[in-house]
Design a protein around this motif. Structure first.
Motif, short mmCIF file in Angstrom:
data_model
loop_
_atom_site.label_atom_id
_atom_site.label_comp_id
_atom_site.label_asym_id
_atom_site.label_seq_id
_atom_site.Cartn_x
_atom_site.Cartn_y
_atom_site.Cartn_z
N MET A 1 33.07 -25.31 9.60
CA MET A 1 33.48 -25.35 8.20
C MET A 1 34.53 -26.43 8.00
O MET A 1 35.39 -26.63 8.86
N LEU A 2 34.44 -27.12 6.86
CA LEU A 2 35.39 -28.17 6.52
C LEU A 2 36.07 -27.81 5.21
O LEU A 2 35.50 -27.10 4.38
N THR A 3 37.27 -28.34 5.00
CA THR A 3 38.03 -28.08 3.78
C THR A 3 37.65 -29.09 2.72
O THR A 3 37.78 -30.30 2.92
N SER A 4 37.17 -28.59 1.58
CA SER A 4 36.74 -29.44 0.47
C SER A 4 37.94 -30.16 -0.14
O SER A 4 39.01 -29.57 -0.34
N MET A 5 37.74 -31.45 -0.48
CA MET A 5 38.82 -32.19 -1.13
C MET A 5 39.00 -31.76 -2.58
O MET A 5 40.09 -31.84 -3.11
N THR A 6 37.94 -31.29 -3.24
CA THR A 6 38.04 -30.93 -4.65
C THR A 6 38.58 -29.52 -4.85
O THR A 6 39.43 -29.30 -5.71
N THR A 7 38.12 -28.57 -4.07
CA THR A 7 38.53 -27.17 -4.29
C THR A 7 39.61 -26.69 -3.33
O THR A 7 40.29 -25.71 -3.60
N GLY A 8 39.74 -27.35 -2.18
CA GLY A 8 40.68 -26.88 -1.17
C GLY A 8 40.16 -25.70 -0.38
O GLY A 8 40.85 -25.18 0.50
N GLU A 9 38.96 -25.25 -0.68
CA GLU A 9 38.33 -24.13 0.02
C GLU A 9 37.51 -24.63 1.20
O GLU A 9 37.05 -25.77 1.21
N ARG A 10 37.31 -23.74 2.16
CA ARG A 10 36.48 -24.09 3.33
C ARG A 10 35.02 -23.91 2.97
O ARG A 10 34.65 -22.92 2.34
N GLU A 11 34.20 -24.89 3.40
CA GLU A 11 32.77 -24.84 3.13
C GLU A 11 32.01 -25.13 4.41
O GLU A 11 32.38 -26.03 5.16
N PRO A 12 30.92 -24.38 4.65
CA PRO A 12 30.12 -24.66 5.85
C PRO A 12 29.31 -25.93 5.67
O PRO A 12 28.95 -26.30 4.55
N ILE A 13 29.05 -26.61 6.77
CA ILE A 13 28.13 -27.74 6.76
C ILE A 13 26.95 -27.37 7.65
O ILE A 13 27.08 -26.52 8.53
N PRO A 14 25.78 -27.99 7.42
CA PRO A 14 24.64 -27.67 8.28
C PRO A 14 24.89 -28.17 9.70
O PRO A 14 25.39 -29.28 9.90
N TYR A 15 24.54 -27.34 10.68
CA TYR A 15 24.75 -27.72 12.08
C TYR A 15 23.74 -27.02 12.96
O TYR A 15 23.12 -26.03 12.56
N ASP A 16 23.58 -27.52 14.17
CA ASP A 16 22.81 -26.83 15.19
C ASP A 16 23.38 -27.19 16.55
O ASP A 16 24.36 -27.93 16.64
N ALA A 17 22.80 -26.65 17.59
CA ALA A 17 23.24 -26.89 18.98
C ALA A 17 24.74 -26.59 19.15
O ALA A 17 25.44 -27.32 19.85
N PHE A 18 25.21 -25.51 18.56
CA PHE A 18 26.63 -25.15 18.61
C PHE A 18 26.96 -24.48 19.94
O PHE A 18 26.28 -23.55 20.36
N ARG A 19 28.00 -24.99 20.60
CA ARG A 19 28.56 -24.38 21.82
C ARG A 19 30.07 -24.38 21.68
O ARG A 19 30.64 -25.38 21.24
N ALA A 20 30.72 -23.30 22.08
CA ALA A 20 32.18 -23.24 21.97
C ALA A 20 32.77 -22.37 23.06
O ALA A 20 32.12 -21.47 23.58
N ILE A 21 34.03 -22.69 23.39
CA ILE A 21 34.82 -21.89 24.32
C ILE A 21 36.17 -21.61 23.67
O ILE A 21 36.62 -22.36 22.81
N ASP A 22 36.80 -20.54 24.10
CA ASP A 22 38.12 -20.19 23.59
C ASP A 22 38.83 -19.36 24.65
O ASP A 22 38.21 -18.91 25.61
N ALA A 23 40.12 -19.17 24.46
CA ALA A 23 40.91 -18.34 25.37
C ALA A 23 42.00 -17.65 24.57
O ALA A 23 42.58 -18.24 23.67
N ASP A 24 42.27 -16.41 24.91
CA ASP A 24 43.34 -15.66 24.24
C ASP A 24 44.72 -16.11 24.69
O ASP A 24 45.71 -15.81 24.05
N SER A 25 44.78 -16.85 25.80
CA SER A 25 46.07 -17.21 26.37
C SER A 25 46.80 -18.31 25.60
O SER A 25 47.99 -18.50 25.79
N SER A 26 46.10 -19.05 24.73
CA SER A 26 46.73 -20.12 23.96
C SER A 26 45.90 -20.41 22.72
O SER A 26 44.67 -20.46 22.80
N PRO A 27 46.55 -20.66 21.59
CA PRO A 27 45.78 -20.94 20.37
C PRO A 27 45.16 -22.34 20.37
O PRO A 27 44.33 -22.63 19.52
N ILE A 28 45.54 -23.21 21.29
CA ILE A 28 44.97 -24.57 21.29
C ILE A 28 43.90 -24.77 22.36
O ILE A 28 43.53 -25.89 22.66
N ARG A 29 43.34 -23.71 22.89
CA ARG A 29 42.29 -23.84 23.91
C ARG A 29 40.89 -23.86 23.32
O ARG A 29 39.92 -24.03 24.05
N TYR A 30 40.75 -23.70 22.03
CA TYR A 30 39.43 -23.69 21.39
C TYR A 30 38.81 -25.09 21.44
O TYR A 30 39.46 -26.08 21.12
#
Length: 173
Positions: A42-71
């Motif tokens: 999701m990206l933040t719209s310049m006109t509304t300031g709200e978050r909007e989804p964009i079309p995507y595929d092949a999504f892979r992600a990792i995260d960790a509870d030990s730090s907020p910047i590990r995503y």
């Protein structure tokens, strides 16, 4: 003889501790993120300031509870860079963080070089996804995309002990 035995115990203990620290830093705390399918990017719209989804595929992600910047996340999109550039808020000064080597779709050096030469643009995904942490989304001109978290100005001030100004939101208890 007792000195050699004591030395061996200390050496083996140090080796075991080093291996454990390496494992936990590179593998232990990370987990694969299950994609939601519609709102992972999701990206933040310049006109509304709200978050909007964009079309995507092949999504892979990792995260960790030990730090907020590990995503870290990787995806691809059919949306053109020109269309994104006109509609969504840019993110100035984006600097991707290095991902663990085993998460091979995310190459921070390549992303940083592409942001510097203009073949990729960085957008605000979400301001203060956690206090002082922004979600940043970078998209290459070939449709590859990447997501990571960065410490923002409020986070820098809060974490180094500087006074936080009125532009920062209230800090949660």
């Amino acid at each position: 003889m007792m000195g050699k035995l004591l030395g061996a115990v200390i050496l083996l203990s140090a080796l075991a501790a080093g291996i454990a620290i390496y494992y936990f830093q590179v593998y232990g705390f990370y987990t694969e993120v299950e994609p939601h399918g519609t709102d992972d990017v999701m990206l933040t719209s310049m006109t509304t300031g709200e978050r909007e989804p964009i079309p995507y595929d092949a999504f892979r992600a990792i995260d960790a509870d030990s730090s907020p910047i590990r995503y870290r996340a990787c995806f691809s999109t059919r949306q053109s860079l020109d269309a994104l550039d006109g509609a969504f808020a840019p993110y100035e000064g984006a600097a991707p963080r290095v991902a663990p080597g085993w998460f091979d779709c995310f190459d921070a050096e390549e992303i940083g070089d592409a942001l510097a030469d203009g073949s990729a643009l960085a957008f605000l995904g979400q301001r203060n996804i956690e206090y002082g942490i922004d979600r940043v989304v970078a998209v290459f001109d070939d449709g590859r995309g990447f997501v990571w978290h960065e410490i923002n100005d409020c986070g820098d001030k809060a974490y180094d002990g500087s006074p936080v100004d009125e532009t920062c939101p209230d800090r949660p208890n």
